[in-house]
Design a protein around this motif. Structure first.
Motif, PDB file in Angstrom:
ATOM      1  N   HIS A   1      24.903   0.784  25.514  1.00 20.50           N
ATOM      2  CA  HIS A   1      25.580   1.903  24.863  1.00 20.50           C
ATOM      3  C   HIS A   1      24.579   2.836  24.179  1.00 20.50           C
ATOM      4  O   HIS A   1      23.686   2.383  23.486  1.00 20.50           O
ATOM      5  N   SER A   2      24.786   4.135  24.372  1.00 12.00           N
ATOM      6  CA  SER A   2      24.062   5.142  23.583  1.00 12.00           C
ATOM      7  C   SER A   2      24.999   5.562  22.463  1.00 12.00           C
ATOM      8  O   SER A   2      26.075   6.100  22.738  1.00 12.00           O
TER       9      SER A   2
ATOM     10  N   ASP B   1      21.071  12.280  13.045  1.00 11.68           N
ATOM     11  CA  ASP B   1      20.348  12.741  14.222  1.00 11.68           C
ATOM     12  C   ASP B   1      19.946  11.516  15.011  1.00 11.68           C
ATOM     13  O   ASP B   1      19.933  10.406  14.509  1.00 11.68           O
ATOM     14  N   ALA B   2      19.615  11.693  16.244  1.00  7.43           N
ATOM     15  CA  ALA B   2      19.131  10.623  17.105  1.00  7.43           C
ATOM     16  C   ALA B   2      20.271   9.852  17.734  1.00  7.43           C
ATOM     17  O   ALA B   2      21.393   9.818  17.233  1.00  7.43           O
ATOM     18  N   THR B   3      19.926   9.275  18.859  1.00  9.04           N
ATOM     19  CA  THR B   3      20.811   8.339  19.540  1.00  9.04           C
ATOM     20  C   THR B   3      20.387   6.951  19.101  1.00  9.04           C
ATOM     21  O   THR B   3      19.202   6.683  18.940  1.00  9.04           O
ATOM     22  N   TRP B   4      21.360   6.097  18.887  1.00 14.51           N
ATOM     23  CA  TRP B   4      21.087   4.741  18.429  1.00 14.51           C
ATOM     24  C   TRP B   4      21.421   3.754  19.539  1.00 14.51           C
ATOM     25  O   TRP B   4      22.323   3.993  20.349  1.00 14.51           O
TER      26      TRP B   4
ATOM     27  N   GLU C   1      16.960   5.131  19.401  1.00 14.05           N
ATOM     28  CA  GLU C   1      16.452   4.981  20.760  1.00 14.05           C
ATOM     29  C   GLU C   1      14.944   5.247  20.816  1.00 14.05           C
ATOM     30  O   GLU C   1      14.197   4.541  21.494  1.00 14.05           O
ATOM     31  N   ARG C   2      14.502   6.242  20.058  1.00 15.53           N
ATOM     32  CA  ARG C   2      13.071   6.569  20.132  1.00 15.53           C
ATOM     33  C   ARG C   2      12.198   5.469  19.534  1.00 15.53           C
ATOM     34  O   ARG C   2      11.006   5.418  19.782  1.00 15.53           O
ATOM     35  N   ASP C   3      12.789   4.578  18.736  1.00 12.67           N
ATOM     36  CA  ASP C   3      12.014   3.465  18.165  1.00 12.67           C
ATOM     37  C   ASP C   3      11.973   2.251  19.088  1.00 12.67           C
ATOM     38  O   ASP C   3      11.307   1.267  18.774  1.00 12.67           O
TER      39      ASP C   3
ATOM     40  N   GLY D   1      20.156   7.781   3.220  1.00 10.68           N
ATOM     41  CA  GLY D   1      19.130   8.411   4.030  1.00 10.68           C
ATOM     42  C   GLY D   1      18.676   7.406   5.059  1.00 10.68           C
ATOM     43  O   GLY D   1      18.318   6.279   4.744  1.00 10.68           O
ATOM     44  N   PHE D   2      18.735   7.793   6.315  1.00  9.77           N
ATOM     45  CA  PHE D   2      18.487   6.801   7.355  1.00  9.77           C
ATOM     46  C   PHE D   2      17.025   6.441   7.469  1.00  9.77           C
ATOM     47  O   PHE D   2      16.667   5.530   8.167  1.00  9.77           O
ATOM     48  N   ASP D   3      16.140   7.169   6.789  1.00 10.06           N
ATOM     49  CA  ASP D   3      14.734   6.827   6.937  1.00 10.06           C
ATOM     50  C   ASP D   3      14.309   5.825   5.906  1.00 10.06           C
ATOM     51  O   ASP D   3      13.155   5.454   5.840  1.00 10.06           O
TER      52      ASP D   3
END
Length: 332
Positions: free
Chosen positions: A12-13, A77-80, A133-135, A279-281
């Motif tokens: 899943h994206s 932001d970003a796809t997980w 996804e980028r991680d 904050g997701f970071d």
């Protein structure tokens, strides 16, 4: 040979979004479809959690199309991607979920050490660890020595090859993780349960009431000292399995024999962590909470939302959990 546990990378994206309470009515058309008429969508992963602050939704890209665009919806932001850990057994159906406490040291802490943020969703069936996804290359690199990494496609598992990123990784800095957010423990007792999807139509109107019409007037912002009753309800429909987290009073509204009881029938107390939008970071918040629980070998469910993280622990452990977390805390 040590039998490695398997880390499954699901197909899943996912999108993670927060819906403001005042904007929920523009989303209910889509949310009702996703929760109760899923066969009319191509969605395979849907989770909706109501807190006093907002509704947090985790949904795949197909499901996300069912929601309108609105200033009331904030999308991370970003796809997980969702990962879950299973103890061997190959296909997804006969593998045993492990629980947050067991994965805290093997998955959550190493990712936090590499500065990878995770978003957690525990369900009745399993625990999903969401990463951007980028991680993923870094996640795989970090965890490949501890786990057999498998991609899951249409229920079948395939070896996930390390994405060839070996150079340029820094040794993680192992730093202590003090808890920097205030903790509170609401007075409600919670139940983590499920129901047979075939019985969903029989309780659909009750669930609609619970999800959208039972909040009452907006709770006044309770101070962290006020450990009063809070509004918290979570509904997930993931790959055909339903999971529900609700307080004890809400379970009493359901007909007998609809909700599955947990093996122990136990009730859970909540620790809420947060107070400002996380904050997701902000890496490591899940690790901050789950590591002390793992050290004390206390079982837990863990649900991240946009503004708060929520750990559910057995009622008899709540005082020792709060004590353990407070000793690590810089916020008090």
């Amino acid at each position: 040979v040590k039998q490695l546990m398997e880390l499954h990378i699901l197909e899943h994206s996912l999108k993670v979004a927060s819906i403001e309470k005042e904007g929920i009515q523009i989303c209910t058309h889509g949310l009702i479809k996703l929760a109760f008429l899923a066969s009319k969508t191509r969605c395979k992963f849907f989770s909706l959690t109501e807190t006093p602050e907002d509704y947090t939704i985790i949904v795949d890209e197909e499901g996300f199309k069912e929601l309108p665009q609105s200033e009331h919806i904030s999308v991370a932001d970003a796809t997980w991607l969702a990962l879950n850990v299973v103890s061997g057994g190959g296909n997804a159906s006969n593998s045993q979920p492990i629980g947050v406490t067991k994965i805290a040291k093997s998955v959550i802490a190493p990712l936090a050490d590499h500065n990878i943020s995770v978003f957690m969703l525990s369900t009745y069936q399993t625990d999903f660890i969401l990463v951007r996804e980028r991680d993923l290359p870094m996640v795989m690199h970090t965890l490949s020595s501890e786990f057999t990494l498998l991609r899951v496609v249409n229920g079948e598992t395939f070896a996930a090859h390390d994405l060839g990123v070996t150079n340029g990784f820094v040794k993680p800095k192992l730093v202590p993780r003090p808890i920097i957010h205030p903790l509170s423990s609401p007075s409600n007792m919670f139940c983590v349960t499920s129901l047979d999807p075939d019985t969903l139509p029989s309780v659909a109107t009750l669930l609609m009431d619970v999800m959208f019409y039972s909040g009452g007037p907006k709770e006044s912002g309770a101070s962290s000292e006020d450990s009063s009753h809070i509004r918290f309800f979570s509904f997930s429909l993931i790959e055909g399995y339903i999971s529900l987290v609700m307080d004890e009073q809400t379970t009493q509204r359901f007909p007998n024999n609809v909700l599955f009881t947990s093996a122990s029938g136990e009730l859970w107390k909540m620790v809420r962590i947060g107070g400002q939008p996380l904050g997701f970071d902000e890496c490591g918040i899940v690790a901050q909470i789950s590591e002390p629980l793992a050290t004390a070998d206390i079982p837990a469910y863990y649900i991240s939302t946009f503004k708060f993280d929520h750990a559910l622990v057995p009622e008899e452990n709540i005082q020792s959990v709060i004590g353990a977390l407070r000793t690590k805390s810089t916020a008090q």
